[in-house]
Design a protein around this motif. Structure first.
Motif, PDB file in Angstrom:
ATOM      1  N   GLU A 121       0.824  -1.213   0.000  1.00  0.00           N
ATOM      2  CA  GLU A 121       0.000   0.000   0.000  1.00  0.00           C
ATOM      3  C   GLU A 121       0.854   1.258   0.000  1.00  0.00           C
ATOM      4  O   GLU A 121       0.492   2.261  -0.611  1.00  0.00           O
ATOM      5  CB  GLU A 121      -0.920  -0.002   1.227  1.00  0.00           C
ATOM      6  N   GLU A 122       2.029   1.201   0.664  1.00  0.00           N
ATOM      7  CA  GLU A 122       2.827   2.407   0.839  1.00  0.00           C
ATOM      8  C   GLU A 122       4.031   2.511  -0.099  1.00  0.00           C
ATOM      9  O   GLU A 122       4.687   3.537  -0.164  1.00  0.00           O
ATOM     10  CB  GLU A 122       3.298   2.521   2.288  1.00  0.00           C
ATOM     11  N   ILE A 123       4.340   1.431  -0.867  1.00  0.00           N
ATOM     12  CA  ILE A 123       5.497   1.505  -1.763  1.00  0.00           C
ATOM     13  C   ILE A 123       5.374   0.500  -2.905  1.00  0.00           C
ATOM     14  O   ILE A 123       4.773  -0.565  -2.764  1.00  0.00           O
ATOM     15  CB  ILE A 123       6.821   1.266  -1.004  1.00  0.00           C
ATOM     16  N   LEU A 124       5.948   0.906  -4.054  1.00  0.00           N
ATOM     17  CA  LEU A 124       6.064   0.042  -5.222  1.00  0.00           C
ATOM     18  C   LEU A 124       7.527   0.005  -5.642  1.00  0.00           C
ATOM     19  O   LEU A 124       8.169   1.051  -5.767  1.00  0.00           O
ATOM     20  CB  LEU A 124       5.208   0.561  -6.373  1.00  0.00           C
ATOM     21  N   VAL A 125       8.058  -1.192  -5.850  1.00  0.00           N
ATOM     22  CA  VAL A 125       9.417  -1.367  -6.369  1.00  0.00           C
ATOM     23  C   VAL A 125       9.297  -2.227  -7.618  1.00  0.00           C
ATOM     24  O   VAL A 125       8.672  -3.291  -7.593  1.00  0.00           O
ATOM     25  CB  VAL A 125      10.345  -2.047  -5.344  1.00  0.00           C
ATOM     26  N   ALA A 126       9.895  -1.764  -8.727  1.00  0.00           N
ATOM     27  CA  ALA A 126       9.755  -2.494  -9.990  1.00  0.00           C
ATOM     28  C   ALA A 126      11.044  -2.433 -10.792  1.00  0.00           C
ATOM     29  O   ALA A 126      11.846  -1.512 -10.646  1.00  0.00           O
ATOM     30  CB  ALA A 126       8.604  -1.911 -10.812  1.00  0.00           C
ATOM     31  N   ALA A 127      11.242  -3.447 -11.642  1.00  0.00           N
ATOM     32  CA  ALA A 127      12.338  -3.484 -12.610  1.00  0.00           C
ATOM     33  C   ALA A 127      11.700  -3.661 -13.985  1.00  0.00           C
ATOM     34  O   ALA A 127      11.555  -4.786 -14.484  1.00  0.00           O
ATOM     35  CB  ALA A 127      13.291  -4.628 -12.300  1.00  0.00           C
ATOM     36  N   PRO A 128      11.251  -2.565 -14.612  1.00  0.00           N
ATOM     37  CA  PRO A 128      10.463  -2.661 -15.848  1.00  0.00           C
ATOM     38  C   PRO A 128      11.211  -3.357 -16.982  1.00  0.00           C
ATOM     39  O   PRO A 128      12.374  -3.045 -17.251  1.00  0.00           O
ATOM     40  CB  PRO A 128      10.193  -1.186 -16.197  1.00  0.00           C
ATOM     41  N   PRO A 129      10.554  -4.293 -17.660  1.00  0.00           N
ATOM     42  CA  PRO A 129      11.163  -4.961 -18.819  1.00  0.00           C
ATOM     43  C   PRO A 129      10.924  -4.151 -20.092  1.00  0.00           C
ATOM     44  O   PRO A 129      10.178  -3.174 -20.099  1.00  0.00           O
ATOM     45  CB  PRO A 129      10.412  -6.292 -18.871  1.00  0.00           C
ATOM     46  N   GLY A 130      11.585  -4.580 -21.157  1.00  0.00           N
ATOM     47  CA  GLY A 130      11.328  -3.983 -22.462  1.00  0.00           C
ATOM     48  C   GLY A 130      12.110  -2.721 -22.754  1.00  0.00           C
ATOM     49  O   GLY A 130      11.840  -2.038 -23.751  1.00  0.00           O
TER      50      GLY A 130
END
Length: 239
Positions: free
Chosen positions: A202-211
């Motif tokens: 709810e309080e954070i998003l961590v991502a390693a976007p592909p493409g």
């Protein structure tokens, strides 16, 4: 010495517009115009932007920009080995700035200056008043505050001390108008579904976007304490 580099309200007033929002972004734009008027070396470098050549290269669904800016040759070809760094004066220390160079005080420790070798219009350098190492982990909180105050008009960047930049020994950041950075522009095109989610709470998003044609990590949160914590933990893991 560093306090003499702070621009006065009297110097800045002719370049401001009464009644216009006096945010930090507004003030740095006024600073930029003032410095073009009074600082010949910077004015010549800014005029040199008209000679820049840019080519867009498509790379598997992503893209990069290659830019040749002739007046930056001295900067991009500067030696950055330890011996060369020790033998030259630090050009970000207040006592070594050009006589006409002035900046805006940010907090107690930073000067917002115009980049004497700009890549873009309104290209800024945010330099620590003291000669402290280029190490973001100790100053990430200041980075977040500055980013919030400059957005959405500017994007803030940091070059690590081993990336090949010409000032690896003095803490500084750079800023320039939003949408000039290809990665930022491409992320904006894909938001909100950037993909590659590693952590979603709810309080954070961590991502390693592909493409994309390079690897990177995105952190999103409204909580600066949480962002700092995840950033430091990620650096420790990557190290």
């Amino acid at each position: 010495m560093w306090t003499k580099r702070i621009i006065s309200e009297t110097e800045l007033t002719p370049y401001t517009h009464p009644g216009v929002d006096r945010t930090l972004a507004f003030q740095v734009k006024a600073l930029y115009e003032q410095q073009k008027h009074v600082w010949p070396r910077f004015r010549r470098a800014h005029d040199g932007l008209t000679k820049a050549k840019v080519r867009r290269i498509e790379l598997g669904g992503s893209w990069v920009l290659c830019q040749h800016t002739p007046h930056r040759m001295a900067s991009v070809s500067a030696r950055v080995d330890p011996a060369a760094i020790r033998s030259r004066l630090c050009f970000l220390c207040p006592e070594n700035l050009d006589p006409e160079e002035r900046g805006l005080l940010y907090g107690e420790n930073y000067l917002i200056l115009c980049n004497v070798s700009p890549i873009f219009d309104f290209h800024l350098v945010i330099s620590h008043r003291d000669h402290v190492p280029q190490r973001i982990v100790d100053h990430f909180d200041a980075t977040l505050r500055l980013t919030r105050e400059l957005s959405p008009h500017f994007v803030l960047i940091y070059n690590g001390p081993r990336c090949g930049a010409s000032a690896p020994d003095h803490l500084h950041f750079q800023a320039f108008p939003s949408q000039n950075l290809p990665l930022e522009a491409q992320l904006g095109d894909r938001a909100p579904g950037i993909g590659g989610v590693l952590v979603e709470r709810e309080e954070i998003l961590v991502a390693a976007p592909p493409g994309f044609c390079r690897h990177f990590i995105v952190f999103q949160s409204q909580d600066p304490v949480l962002l700092s914590s995840w950033f430091r933990r990620t650096l420790e893991v990557l190290a």
